[in-house]
Write an enzyme that holds these catalytic residues in place. Structure first.
Site, PDB file in Angstrom:
ATOM      1  CG  HIS B 153      43.720  40.378  34.669  1.00  0.00           C
ATOM      2  ND1 HIS B 153      43.539  40.455  36.873  1.00  0.00           N
ATOM      3  CD2 HIS B 153      42.365  40.693  34.103  1.00  0.00           C
ATOM      4  CE1 HIS B 153      42.271  40.188  37.000  1.00  0.00           C
ATOM      5  NE2 HIS B 153      41.554  40.756  35.567  1.00  0.00           N
ATOM      6  CG  HIS B 198      43.307  36.090  33.691  1.00  0.00           C
ATOM      7  ND1 HIS B 198      43.161  35.954  35.068  1.00  0.00           N
ATOM      8  CD2 HIS B 198      42.281  37.131  33.518  1.00  0.00           C
ATOM      9  CE1 HIS B 198      42.688  36.914  35.638  1.00  0.00           C
ATOM     10  NE2 HIS B 198      42.074  37.392  35.195  1.00  0.00           N
ATOM     11  CG  HIS B 213      37.785  44.058  34.103  1.00  0.00           C
ATOM     12  ND1 HIS B 213      36.809  42.979  33.480  1.00  0.00           N
ATOM     13  CD2 HIS B 213      39.018  43.671  34.538  1.00  0.00           C
ATOM     14  CE1 HIS B 213      37.866  42.240  33.641  1.00  0.00           C
ATOM     15  NE2 HIS B 213      39.223  42.430  34.690  1.00  0.00           N
ATOM     16  CG  HIS B 245      34.822  36.534  37.742  1.00  0.00           C
ATOM     17  ND1 HIS B 245      33.688  36.612  37.598  1.00  0.00           N
ATOM     18  CD2 HIS B 245      35.990  37.218  37.787  1.00  0.00           C
ATOM     19  CE1 HIS B 245      33.562  37.977  37.152  1.00  0.00           C
ATOM     20  NE2 HIS B 245      34.918  38.572  37.441  1.00  0.00           N
ATOM     21  CE1 TYR B 254      35.386  43.063  36.900  1.00  0.00           C
ATOM     22  CE2 TYR B 254      34.143  41.511  38.644  1.00  0.00           C
ATOM     23  CZ  TYR B 254      35.379  41.929  37.389  1.00  0.00           C
ATOM     24  OH  TYR B 254      36.341  40.772  36.651  1.00  0.00           O
ATOM     25  CD  GLU B 264      38.388  41.484  38.313  1.00  0.00           C
ATOM     26  OE1 GLU B 264      39.167  41.697  37.378  1.00  0.00           O
ATOM     27  OE2 GLU B 264      37.988  40.559  38.655  1.00  0.00           O
TER      28      GLU B 264
END
Lengths: 104, 306
Positions: B153, B198, B213, B245, B254, B264
């Site tokens: 993503h 996501h 990112h 997260h 990251y 990431e």
């Protein structure tokens, strides 16, 4: 320029001075201005990507010799580069240097 | 409602030094180089991806994102969505097959947050790299670096989050899986076209068109720690992590590529079904939402963009 002899290696150091904070610190030959600022313990330059892309460490060199690596044109235009604006992470002092840590 | 957008398909990233970028993405991140085109662009992919490429590097004088592309299920869907994007008011451009080698025609469109996106239906299929299509082994033994499995993503920054949310949900059939709310004001949105939590995410920002990112997938927390070891071994500029997260619950680290683009690598993360309600983090818990363990915000993670 100063020389220290350590074993068989001669270390060349450059004295760099921020004219805003009046802080001076030492930068190893071949070390970036940003890295030397971080090592000095003076939080005078913001630390971002450290690879010339984000523009957070933008400063203006006012005197002295230096070399620069690739810097994003989104943050340092050709005209600005001629006026001494640089990204500190991509700037290698080649002698005593004076700079301005605020560009805004 | 699904509209035929299948998954993230490719990203074109601007880099300032191609040799350094290839060494980073191929030898450290562990993507597989699959092609170089006549204009000097370098094409790569994660080893589990079945199409020929998912990451394209283009050398120029500033870093950032050129475009992020999604693969759709058929050429007919591509025509339908192109018409719907035009009717919605997007600037739509058809890019002929072959502008990217081994890729069919692409529909490029702009977005209220100032990013260029693409849809396409056809790309040369070469199969997973290093394993057979029939009776495949578990993994290829000659991968490099972090051995990422796939492009996963992007997180993008821009102003009009509400406009981009409406475009992605009403025209492209994405769903809002997670959000960060400051009262009634949405400051972050995580959108999916799949079972992942996501496929594209946005954070509200004064400047449009920014890249936060590009993310690549790993299989386990152990692989995230191994990636962290490689970041130290190779003196790659670290941004944050390894940590978890709160948002998406992914296990993450990251770091920056040699042009300042943030990468990431992550494992885990929640799944999404369309009957789930949107997950909300409140802005007063943003520290925990991003750094689930330390719960303290880091200015660099939020402010450094390309």
């Amino acid at each position: 320029m100063a020389f220290w002899i350590c074993g068989s290696l001669a270390h060349i150091e450059h004295l760099v001075t921020d004219l805003v904070s009046k802080q001076s610190f030492s930068c190893h030959d071949g070390e970036s201005l940003l890295s030397a600022a971080v090592r000095s313990g003076h939080p005078i330059i913001r630390v971002g990507c450290r690879t010339g892309g984000c523009g957070l460490c933008k400063v203006r060199i006012l005197g002295g010799d230096y070399q620069t690596g690739k810097m994003s044109r989104s943050h340092v235009s050709e005209a600005e580069e001629l006026q001494g604006y640089v990204l500190a992470c991509r700037t290698l002092p080649a002698g005593a240097l004076e700079f301005h840590s605020r560009t805004d | 409602m699904k509209k035929g957008v299948m998954r993230p398909g490719h990203v074109q990233i601007r880099v300032m030094d191609m040799a350094a970028a290839v060494r980073h993405y191929r030898d450290i991140v562990g993507l597989v180089e699959t092609h170089r085109d006549a204009s000097g662009r370098v094409y790569l992919k994660g080893w589990t991806e079945s199409d020929k490429f998912s990451v394209v590097l283009r050398e120029t004088d500033r870093p950032g994102l050129d475009f992020f592309g999604f693969k759709v299920v058929s050429d007919a869907v591509l025509d339908n969505l192109a018409a719907e994007l035009k009717a919605y008011g997007c600037q739509v451009e058809e890019i002929p097959a072959g502008e990217l080698d081994d890729c069919g025609r692409r529909i490029r469109f702009d977005s209220p947050t100032g990013h260029d996106f693409e849809l396409y239906a056809e790309k040369t299929r070469t199969g997973k790299w290093g394993v057979a299509q029939v009776n495949p082994e578990a993994w290829p033994r000659d991968l490099k670096g972090m051995k990422v499995s796939r492009l996963d993503h992007c997180l993008l920054y821009g102003g009009d989050l509400d406009g981009t949310l409406d475009l992605f949900t009403s025209v492209l059939g994405f769903e809002l899986a997670e959000q960060v709310m400051d009262g009634d004001f949405r400051v972050a949105q995580f959108l999916t076209c799949s079972m992942k939590e996501h496929d594209i995410a946005f954070i509200r920002n004064a400047d449009d068109g920014k890249l936060h990112h590009v993310a690549f997938h790993l299989d386990s927390w152990d692989e995230v720690l191994r990636a962290a070891d490689i970041i130290s071994m190779e003196d790659v500029p670290l941004d944050m992590g390894p940590t978890r997260h709160g948002l998406t619950h992914g296990q993450v680290i990251y770091f920056f590529d040699p042009s300042g683009n943030r990468n990431e690598v992550f494992s885990g993360g929640d799944y999404f079904y369309p009957d789930q309600e949107v997950v909300t983090w409140t802005a007063d818990k943003l520290g925990k939402a991003i750094y689930y363990h330390s719960r303290e915000l880091n200015d660099r993670f939020l402010s450094v963009l390309t």
